[in-house]
Design an enzyme around this catalytic site. Structure first.
Site, PDB file in Angstrom:
ATOM      1  CD  GLU A 269      32.522 -15.191  11.739  1.00 37.95           C
ATOM      2  OE1 GLU A 269      33.092 -15.330  12.821  1.00 37.95           O
ATOM      3  OE2 GLU A 269      32.527 -16.065  10.840  1.00 37.95           O
TER       4      GLU A 269
ATOM      5  CB  THR B 212      27.548 -22.738   8.783  1.00 42.86           C
ATOM      6  OG1 THR B 212      28.294 -23.575   7.888  1.00 42.86           O
ATOM      7  CG2 THR B 212      28.489 -22.233   9.847  1.00 42.86           C
TER       8      THR B 212
ATOM      9  CB  ILE C  10      31.908 -25.944  10.197  1.00 43.60           C
ATOM     10  CG1 ILE C  10      31.457 -24.485  10.104  1.00 43.60           C
ATOM     11  CG2 ILE C  10      33.138 -26.164   9.332  1.00 43.60           C
ATOM     12  CD1 ILE C  10      32.472 -23.501  10.673  1.00 43.60           C
TER      13      ILE C  10
ATOM     14  CG  PHE D  55      32.680 -22.851  16.804  1.00 41.90           C
ATOM     15  CD1 PHE D  55      31.424 -22.503  16.362  1.00 41.90           C
ATOM     16  CD2 PHE D  55      32.844 -24.049  17.484  1.00 41.90           C
ATOM     17  CE1 PHE D  55      30.329 -23.327  16.608  1.00 41.90           C
ATOM     18  CE2 PHE D  55      31.764 -24.880  17.727  1.00 41.90           C
ATOM     19  CZ  PHE D  55      30.503 -24.521  17.283  1.00 41.90           C
TER      20      PHE D  55
ATOM     21  CE  LYS E 183      24.582  -5.972   3.981  1.00 42.63           C
ATOM     22  NZ  LYS E 183      24.235  -4.890   4.935  1.00 42.63           N
TER      23      LYS E 183
ATOM     24  NE  ARG F 213      17.220 -12.711  -1.456  1.00 44.51           N
ATOM     25  CZ  ARG F 213      16.483 -12.986  -2.538  1.00 44.51           C
ATOM     26  NH1 ARG F 213      15.693 -14.011  -2.562  1.00 44.51           N
ATOM     27  NH2 ARG F 213      16.581 -12.210  -3.592  1.00 44.51           N
TER      28      ARG F 213
END
Lengths: 338, 733, 163
Positions: free
Chosen positions: B699, B463, B461, B236, B695, B622
């Site tokens: 966050e 993600t 991480i 994070f 994109k 997308r």
């Protein structure tokens, strides 16, 4: 964690002998609080005496219709025990309001009574704390004290007792059975924990070589009109800001018997005979509940950050009594407060 | 292509994670591995006068106690300590000298055969300090704030416009210090390979950043240090810069010529980076119809005495709300604390929280629906540069989010909605973040059996980078995803920046496309070279990879299998590496947006707050993987709930010490705190931003959530809480 | 300094049945079950997230009950049966909870996951959770910083409905 010796007690007498032989020794059962504190270097026992295998795991009915609970019964077993659920649901609810499922599986009933404060200064060996190192001063008095005591404090200490189970046990009038070198004795739970006075290093009246063997619940069990209401900063797995154990008996709408205890507000579970007496014979109305709450909170003294606890405790007492009176106890899983 | 991209594909690293097979930095072993335990300073500022390790060294099993006075050499030049994301200033150097710069600073490392021994012996190290005066309280030191950077140029005269505005709202909002608290403890295992070579398993978001840093700090050649972080237990932002334990583990390995593991305690983790406490001052001036005439946003944030950490807290209004006058400023107060660092949506999480609370307050003052006010001020251009957006479907976010939430049924009056003893509040807020992209290189090795290995130094991480890389590669190579293996987070692999800022999805995906295109060209060349190839007459551009075949487009049916093409040329493997650089395009602004709707139920008497529903409608181009993408937004919402209600690092300024450096009293949401979270991805085609229209999502999920909840709390109670977190005591009269 | 070097205790031999296999090891009195599993038995699937019973990442099953192995002294569990995340896989097949966690994307970084799954296995064995609220409450001893809670609840509901 400091280096220490390990012994396993064969029976209660053995545990007492081992304790007496080593002034730095401590008993360990579930270990959930002691190991934590040892890892913080707050507790530094020279020896751990493992009592986890002693035969103190029974829950049995007493001759007078109460229950005797072995000191090593895990918290979760106690909370889910049919006799507790049916007869002492206030106790079950309070236990389930505390800690996590894992910790409740590990923690013993006796150990729960011995758990120490969560005061951050007690935990931080770099700061002064009379409870940890007598005579060094109390950092909380003029420090961060949002979650500190409002009742029964002293100039030496404003720490709170973090146990939920003890609050219900106090309300239920439980007895603590103790064994020691001088034989057995029993004390009321409300006398087991101490106020800090000028010796905040002592949480309880338990002697150095004594061991808790059982908790006894008197026959009065409040199976219907009770509630354990715990208010905290997140909805689970957090220590109480304020908690209330409320139990009443009703004849019609009149209160024939009442018990009230507060957690999170003092060095021990906080009960007031005066507040309970004021409820007896009264109608179960919010006004009477509020009056009892005021009596219970008599003498409450705020510090810089914990003044909110006084109003919160008052409202929580009233709400818990309303829940108790209407036989809609607070659920520990469903978070809406009815 | 398009068999996997855009679908809810399960994580390819899922099995490793649910079986415990995934190994994290502190879990790699080596022959003769020893353990280091950190001794940290207990004062915030001063000097070590005496450090006595005699007793510690007597403990059986203790091998060494490293200190500033007793250690192998560390670089003296400042530049050596500057990692690729270091802020301005002189980075902290562990065990460098006798100066104490913050409480919790590492001052010694006890190394022992066993971890418990090192931990015990660490308690025996005696330290005498000379303590200096110190300051750690931002609010008390606010007057010392000095201007750091202007995130955006002022436009017009905000001061005059505010003074003249028909309606003005102005307030301070306070976001406290917060710590990342990833579940994995900060850890490094440095393996002594012999001959001066080291393999470093580190909990980092950027293996190449750490590798370059270690080479500079220890004066090593690039080939002497290899850094890996195959799995990272949450970060994070905390792992963007090299953490001090990687220096200590490596220092000890060099000192002892042995493999060393250093794992910090949860408490010690509070001595590293954090989201800085920030006072956000927002002033809005409006006309009665909601037209904004002035926006002013000033932030005053904490930094350390040795580095100036600042992020874009202010200026987000330039993306969101039309106003002819604007003013932004970012000030810092340097305190005797460690340097803050990026934490999920740095700048925006705090700044947009304040802005969106202020917008809600303005809407109340104007008696306008909060969405109506935002639509009234809606900006189709980034006002700071006067640029249009590559895409901006924020209007759709408001519409779809509002519809899913049932916003139309909201009674705007505070305290007007209740259920029994609970007040019900509905609040909303806007979120915004940047759509960044960075150069990334990827290597693909295709073998003749139709399997491909895709590799890159980027970290995953949590993600989902492993999975999206596999998805894009499978589509681009026309292979089933089971035939794709992905290697990440090894400094010897093709270049990648630190994993952060929400840039890795777009950056890595396009790098995969680039390398896959090289593979395709090679395969077409091979296929056409086969005598009598059905593809012989086709233009190379008209041949794609699909279903394991090299196939002509359209209905010709002309195709050659990959194994046939490769084996004909006696090739067992094709290896292609390609660095993808995005063409610079300053003609458009690139942002992601969201509209967040929150429902709270608050016990009127007791102040207990429950967040019962959150709808987050996100426009982020997308979505590569709707399953992991949804999880990322959901996680951001949970973070937002924590930021709104729970999270606060509390310091006793008399000692300059953090007093809740644990995860019992530093509250993050637990399972019982989280109810329904509805994630909506608004359709946002974007053929300008990049080829795939991606994109990034890391966050945007948190931004706006704390404000939506704070606004819901106001709607429920009529109380405006501007000091976060909103704990129940703040709601009691 | 009575508690330093003069009286180092002997290592204590203990037996554990870990994931069905009998393991003999020598531990110091202060060795936690967590450190014994991770450092001595190389079962690193069990995670250390706080070492203080505050996060649940270290959850394992001892005699079938979920406990925090970080607050459990190994020596006190001599003779006990311990199940870790590695022991939930049977003949290469995932435990229904493991599969459900993948199906519902009930994790991101994966670090809390073994503890979540072991805790959920304990929860299923206890049989006290009947609805989503009860699952949430009884899983609140397992922190997930990635915020996967709704997916964790969904995964447990799937495993519950199929067991």
């Amino acid at each position: 964690m400091n280096n220490f010796q390990y012994s396993r007690a064969g029976d209660v007498a053995d545990a007492i002998r081992l304790l007496a032989a080593d002034p730095g020794a401590k008993l360990i059962a579930g270990g959930t609080n002691l190991i934590d504190l040892m890892k913080e270097n707050v507790e530094r026992p020279s020896r751990l005496i493992d009592i986890s295998r002693l035969p103190l795991r029974d829950i049995e009915e007493t001759a007078d219709g109460g229950l005797r609970i072995g000191a090593l019964v895990p918290n979760s077993d106690l909370a889910y025990h049919p006799l507790i659920n049916q007869r002492y649901p206030l106790l079950a609810s309070a236990i389930l309001a505390g800690a996590s499922a894992q910790l409740r599986n590990m923690a013993s009933v006796g150990g729960n009574l011995m758990q120490r404060t969560r005061c951050p200064y007690f935990y931080d060996t770099a700061t002064p704390c009379n409870k940890r190192r007598p005579g060094t001063g109390c950092s909380a008095l003029d420090g961060l004290n949002r979650n500190h005591a409002i009742l029964g404090t002293s100039k030496s200490c404003i720490a709170t007792n973090p146990s939920d189970m003890s609050v219900a046990l106090a309300a239920l009038g439980a007895l603590v059975h103790i064994a020691g070198p001088m034989g057995a004795r029993s004390v009321a739970l409300t006398d087991f924990h101490r106020l800090p006075d000028d010796k905040p290093n002592l949480d309880t009246i338990l002697g150095r070589s004594e061991i808790i063997t059982a908790i006894e619940l008197p026959p009065h069990s409040f199976p219907r009109n009770y509630s354990y209401l715990k208010i905290r900063d997140r909805l689970s797995y957090a220590f109480a800001l304020v908690s209330v154990a409320a139990a009443i008996e009703l004849e019609g709408n009149a209160i024939s018997e009442a018990r009230l205890a507060l957690g999170g507000v003092a060095h021990k579970p906080w009960r007031s005979m005066e507040a309970e007496a004021a409820l007896r014979g009264q109608a179960a109305t919010p006004d009477h509940f509020g009056h009892a709450a005021d009596l219970l909170l008599q003498g409450a003294t705020p510090r810089a950050h914990n003044g909110f606890k006084i109003a919160l405790a008052r409202r929580a007492v009233v709400r818990a009594l309303i829940q108790a009176a209407s036989a809609t106890p607070q659920s520990q899983a469903h978070k809406k407060i009815a | 292509m398009n068999a996997y991209v855009g679908t809810p594909t399960s994580r390819i690293d899922g099995r490793a994670k649910v079986t415990g097979a995934a190994k994290y930095a502190g879990e790699f072993s080596a022959d003769g591995l020893v353990h280091g335990f950190v001794v940290e300073a207990t004062i915030p500022r001063g000097r070590i006068v005496r450090l006595d390790a005699t007793e510690a060294l007597k403990v059986a099993g203790v091998l060494e106690v490293l200190t500033h006075a007793h250690r192998p050499p560390l670089a003296d030049k400042d530049e050596a300590w500057k990692d690729e994301v270091a802020p301005e200033g002189l980075p902290f150097r562990p065990l460098y000298d006798d100066m104490i710069k913050f409480n919790g600073q590492p001052i010694a490392l006890v190394v022992a055969e066993e971890w418990e021994t090192a931990k015990f012996a660490a308690t025996l190290v005696r330290i005498d300090y000379e303590q200096d005066g110190f300051a750690t309280d931002l609010e008390a030191e606010r007057g010392r704030a000095s201007e750091m950077d202007k995130p955006h140029k002022p436009r017009g005269d905000a001061k005059a416009a505010l003074a003249a505005a028909a309606l003005r709202h102005e307030a301070d909002y306070l976001v406290p210090t917060e710590h990342h608290n990833p579940m994995e403890l900060y850890a490094t295992t440095t393996v002594w390979e012999g001959g001066g070579k080291l393999t470093v398993y580190d909990k980092t978001q950027g293996v190449q950043n750490v590798q370059k840093f270690l080479c500079a700090v220890f004066d090593k050649k690039p080939e002497e240090i290899r850094v890996l972080s195959p799995y990272v237990g949450g970060a994070f932002g905390s792992g963007l810069r090299p953490q001090y334990q990687v220096v200590l583990a490596t220092l000890a390995a060099l000192a002892l010529k042995r493999s060393v593991r250093v794992v910090l305690t949860r408490q010690q983790m509070y001595g590293l980076g954090y989201r800085p406490m920030t006072i956000e001052h927002v002033a809005l001036g409006a006309r009665p119809d909601g037209t904004l005439d002035a926006i002013s946003h000033e932030a005053i944030a904490v930094t350390s005495r040795y580095e100036d950490f600042s992020r874009n807290d202010t200026g987000w209004a330039e993306q969101l709300y039309k106003s002819s006058n604007s003013h932004f400023s970012h000030k810092l107060v340097d305190l005797d604390v460690s340097t803050p660092c990026d934490m999920r949506a740095p700048g925006a999480a705090s700044g947009v929280c304040a802005l969106e609370c202020a917008m809600d307050e303005l809407a109340v003052a104007l008696k306008l629906d909060p969405i109506e006010l935002r639509l009234k001020c809606y900006s189709d251009r980034d006002q700071s540069e006067g640029l249009p957006y590559t895409s901006k479907q924020l209007r759709q976010c408001y519409a779809r989010g509002g519809e899913a939430f049932g916003w139309a049924r909201r009674n705007p009056a505070p305290r007007s909605m209740r259920e029994g003893k609970e007040l019900v509040g509905w609040g909303m807020a806007t979120g915004v973040w940047e759509a960044l992209q960075m150069p990334v290189a990827v290597r693909i090795v295709l073998t003749a059996n139709g399997h491909a290995e895709v590799s890159c130094a980027a970290s995953d991480i949590g993600t989902g980078t492993y999975t999206i890389v596999a998805q894009v590669a499978a589509d681009a190579l026309g292979l089933p995803i089971e035939n794709i293996s992905v290697r990440l987070a090894d400094s010897t692999l093709p270049q990648a920046p630190v994993e952060g800022g929400s840039w890795m999805a777009a950056s890595s995906a396009h790098a995969v496309l680039g390398a896959a295109e090289e593979i395709r060209r090679e395969l077409v060349h091979l296929a056409k070279a086969i005598p009598g190839s059905p593809l012989a007459d086709l233009d190379a551009a008209a041949v794609t990879l699909v279903d394991g075949m090299i196939a002509g487009n359209g209905k010709s049916g002309a195709a050659v299998s990959i194994p046939d093409a490769m084996r004909h040329s006696k090739l067992e493997r094709i290896e292609k590496e390609k660095l993808n650089q995005f063409a610079e395009d300053k003609s458009h602004a690139r942002n992601t947006h969201s509209a967040v709707f929150a429902e709270v139920k608050i016990d009127e008497e007791l102040g207990v707050i429950r967040v019962t529903r959150v709808v987050s409608a996100v426009a982020a181009g997308r979505i590569l993987n709707t399953k992991t993408g949804r999880s990322q937004i959901m996680g951001g919402v949970v973070w937002g709930i924590g930021m709104a209600l729970h999270e606060e690092t509390v310091m006793d300024h008399r000692f300059g010490r953090i007093m809740n450096a644990n995860i019992a009293e530093y509250h993050i949401p637990v399972n019982a705190d989280i109810r329904d979270i509805d994630v909506i991805f608004v359709d946002e085609p974007d053929d300008r931003i990049n080829r795939l229209g991606i994109k990034g999502l890391g966050e945007i999920g948190i931004v706006g959530v704390p404000a939506a909840i704070a606004n819901a709390v106001y709607h429920a109670t009529g109380k405006r809480i501007r000091r976060f977190p909103i704990t129940l005591d703040k709601l009691l009269d | 300094m009575a508690d330093i070097t003069d009286q180092i205790p002997e290592r204590i031999p203990i037996n554990l049945v870990v994931n069905g296999a009998r393991r003999t090891l020598e531990v110091m009195p202060w060795t936690t079950l967590l450190d014994a599993l991770r450092d001595r038995l190389d079962l690193t699937g069990t995670k250390k997230g706080c070492d203080h019973g505050q996060c649940g990442a270290c959850t394992v099953l001892v005699e079938g009950r979920r406990v925090n192995s970080c607050l459990t002294l190994a020596v006190m569990k001599d003779g006990a049966e311990v199940t870790t995340i590695e022991g939930l896989v049977k003949d290469g097949a995932l435990h229904p909870l493991q599969q459900a966690f993948i199906d519902h994307d009930a994790f991101q970084c994966g670090y809390c996951t073994p503890g979540q799954i072991c805790s959920a296995a304990g929860l299923l064995a206890e049989g006290r959770a009947r609805d989503a609220d009860e699952i949430r409450e009884l899983m609140s001893g397992n922190l997930c910083r990635c915020g996967a809670y709704p997916n964790i609840v969904a995964a447990i509901e799937q495993a519950m409905s199929r067991s």
